[in-house]
Design an enzyme around this catalytic site. Sequence first.
Site, mmCIF file in Angstrom:
data_model
loop_
_atom_site.group_PDB
_atom_site.id
_atom_site.type_symbol
_atom_site.label_atom_id
_atom_site.label_comp_id
_atom_site.label_asym_id
_atom_site.label_seq_id
_atom_site.Cartn_x
_atom_site.Cartn_y
_atom_site.Cartn_z
ATOM 1 N N ALA A 525 0.693 -1.232 -0.245
ATOM 2 C CA ALA A 525 0.181 0.019 0.153
ATOM 3 C C ALA A 525 0.841 1.248 -0.114
ATOM 4 O O ALA A 525 2.245 1.056 0.309
ATOM 5 C CB ALA A 525 -0.897 0.154 1.244
ATOM 6 N N HIS A 526 0.093 2.331 -0.287
ATOM 7 C CA HIS A 526 1.006 3.558 -0.798
ATOM 8 C C HIS A 526 1.757 4.023 0.845
ATOM 9 O O HIS A 526 2.882 4.152 0.725
ATOM 10 C CB HIS A 526 0.200 4.878 -1.178
ATOM 11 C CG HIS A 526 0.950 6.111 -1.009
ATOM 12 N ND1 HIS A 526 1.667 6.603 -2.006
ATOM 13 C CD2 HIS A 526 0.592 7.085 -0.109
ATOM 14 C CE1 HIS A 526 2.233 7.632 -1.594
ATOM 15 N NE2 HIS A 526 1.686 8.055 -0.497
ATOM 16 N N ILE A 527 1.176 3.935 1.999
ATOM 17 C CA ILE A 527 1.554 4.464 3.117
ATOM 18 C C ILE A 527 2.531 3.191 3.643
ATOM 19 O O ILE A 527 3.593 3.781 4.188
ATOM 20 C CB ILE A 527 0.560 4.358 4.252
ATOM 21 C CG1 ILE A 527 1.308 4.919 5.489
ATOM 22 C CG2 ILE A 527 -0.141 3.026 4.424
ATOM 23 C CD1 ILE A 527 0.444 5.461 6.451
#
Length: 937
Positions: A525-527
């Site tokens: 995921a991006h985070i």
Amino acid sequence: EIFEAESHGSVTLMHRYGAAAGLIDRTPAGSAGLDAITMIFVWLRFSQIRQLSWQRNYNTKPRELSSASDKLNMLIAWRWKNGGAKEKEIFRLMLGCIGRGGSGGDGQAIRDEILHIMHRHHLPESKGNWVEEWHQKLHNNSTPDDIIICQAYLAYLASNGNMDEYLRVLRENGLSPEVLAKYERAITTPPQFYGDKKDGLIADFNNYLRILKNVHAGADLEKSAEVVRGFMDGHINVILDSILKERGASDGRILAVIDSITEVRQLVGLKLVSEGDVHKVRDMLYLDLGLEAQMRLMAERAIGSLDSLPTADRARSLSLWAALAAENLMYSACPGKSGILPSNDPYSDANELKACVRDWVQLVEEGHKKIETDWSAKAMPVIERMRRSLGDIVEGAQHIQHKAEYLGYGLCAKTPEKIPEKWSITLFSEELIRGGGCSFVLSTILRKLDKSIRELGGGPAWQIISQGQPGSTTGQLVEVHDLMSIQSHTYDRDTILLADTISGEEEPPAGVVGIITRDAPDVLAHISVRARNLKVLFATCFEEDEFESLGRFLGKTVKCTPSKGSIQVEEVSGDGGKGGGDKKGGVIDSLLTSMTGLKVELPPPAKFTAYCLAESAVDPDARPKTFGAKSTNIVKSRRILPDWIHTPRSAVVPFGVFEKVLASKENKKVSDDYLQVVDKELPSSADPENVLKKLKNLVMSLQAPPELVTALKDSLVKSEIMKAPSELEGAKWDEAWKALKSVWASKWNDRAFYSCKKSGIGQQHVQMAVLIQSLVEAEYAFVIHTVNPSSDDETEMYAEIVVGLGEVLVGNYPGRAMGFSMKKDGSQGPQVQSLPSKSVGLFGGGLIFRSDSNGEDLPGFAGAGLYDSVPMVTNTKRTLTYHNEPLLTDPQLADKIMRGICKVAVDVEASCGGQPQDIEGCYRDGKFYVVQTRPQV
């Protein structure tokens, strides 16, 4: 109007019910009236829990109250029958707040029968006698308290005049002698015991209790079963009789009784949706409420006894309990609607629960044969999904909480009694969930089951997504509900966040050195990527008790040390040497120092060259670049990848086209407004999120110059994406133009704005090219990092797989993907790291417009996922079940797909000169596709 009604000098339940009926009658159906209906429910709930006066300076005849109750509950039943899914939920809760009432017979019998009992048994009708004082109270104003008083007196009689029993029943139900003494017709005398009349009094007061319940206790199970007996099927009546007989069953029989309750609730739900008689609808709703309450009471009594069982037996028993609790919750949320419904159905909110129940039932059957490590591993994703569904229920209750606070504090200021009390306002939604039905029972079961399954090898208590700084991470522990709401916040000291929920699209806020969450974002995921890139500690704690125990450190400086697959958290004195104090000398300051001389810069802005380029016109080696790395890499990949890896055909809307369109005569007004917001409003705004929305709306209002329309269609034909320009006419063109603008508008996404701001990138200088591709109608989609991001092992790849299209994965839809790692040389087979728990899959074809900005692949900047990819048409969304999913049920297929994905990783990385790659791809009909690849950050 509620404030006005409650501030009158005289108020009773009769007045309140009449006013509520008038308000409901005037409230429109559907979403337009939902807020008002919810507020009326909150009002009646405060009344139900005695946080509003039941009698103020007015005497109500019992038959008048009975009639008002009857009118109100019939109206509620009618609105339930004719309402939508959201309304049904509120009206059902509302019905549980009021008594059954009647046309007057039972209401009048409350007054008459107490006199008949006194006369039959020659009880004194003089002052100073308990029965006479209660008789005066009943004559003056009968309320639901009278049920409790009658039960207390029956307990007193049955115990041969034991006053402790009388007091126990009063206090267990929220009454006391002090409360009785405050009635307008006060009860101050203790009850008297008549030994020679005991049996007769018990018989008569049991009958009187039924009269009281008939008027005041709509959801009383015994009364509800009696009322529906005449029109229910014989089979249901037989089961109801057995439930009533076994309400006090021993622990060994409770599960069987709850199974019977579940069966009846299912059958009643089916009858409810087809019943035309509103009287019967009301009576069946009361029955359903009574069955739900009985289930909760019996479950709460029995679950604690399971703690002493051996782990495997405990897990087996709790799995059965979880199945029944989830099924009951499903019937509360969506009575009579079987099967998983289309996503546009108004009752589809219950799909997630239904999917969980289906998957869980299969696991329960397996578990009762034998519980093994494999079973435990398969159970955890379903538990995670059920918890997520419960979280949605809590979020819904939070919506009610806001109304409870508004109404509660307003009423407190208006009523002479200065009620509701503060505790009843602040804990309104929590108490509603705890006392309202199956959700709290299921939550309790899942907490215990989670622990048991992890003991059996179902998974670790922690998942470390980013190790953070070498050694340990130190900072002040701060609690936040969700990470998205604090994106713009800057912490002035090294901070470790304890976060309930994470969507996966956020940025670690400035000043944050660590994040611990109970949520489970994808490793890719991006985070997750950003946390590793910024060396921010990022970990999930799956063990609920352990996560909640971290609350003892809130506000304190703690040191978090990754150790043996978990995070050791300990308080440190003072600033702990580094991270707990001011920024100066902390980890943030050290990180900034280490980055001195490192500057993330955008390339110079590209000038307009063409409205759209066919694939044949895209030169990956051309300088200056007029498109991003996605377009470069996909065209290069088509030319250099082996034939067995397929790539969809593409066209590119280059850099400079957005600026050209914005400057066109068709968009003069939009351009002026846009530049004003970018140059003036955004830099000085204290509320950037609203300014960003404004910019996105302006982009979406752009008109397409005719030259762009022609060039785009021609390029798609030349790229063999479509056969003729006529395929993109009328509504089809509108969809394509909207998708293109949506990608341009994503330049102003919140997460992109904050990420660029943190890295010193001027967001206004970001240029957006758009890669247009045919959307492969995928069976499975995947994302690959050719170097395992968790271990930085260059010999090992890591990938995540989802069912359907890849937007579920790259768009951070709730739940986890199936994750696995594998040695690139094949020396070790696929190692599954996580099983899937994504709630939905997306399916469909058409065109997809992918962001391809000049800010996504800069050295030292994880820009992947900041901007949007948008399908030209809305894909079909389908709630997933995994018990029948071939990826999980067919080991040979799963092994083939995972090994194929590993081979994709090896061949793509080799084709890109050995540079680690971040690859998006999919699988369909035995073929593997790469839709984009770029350097792995």
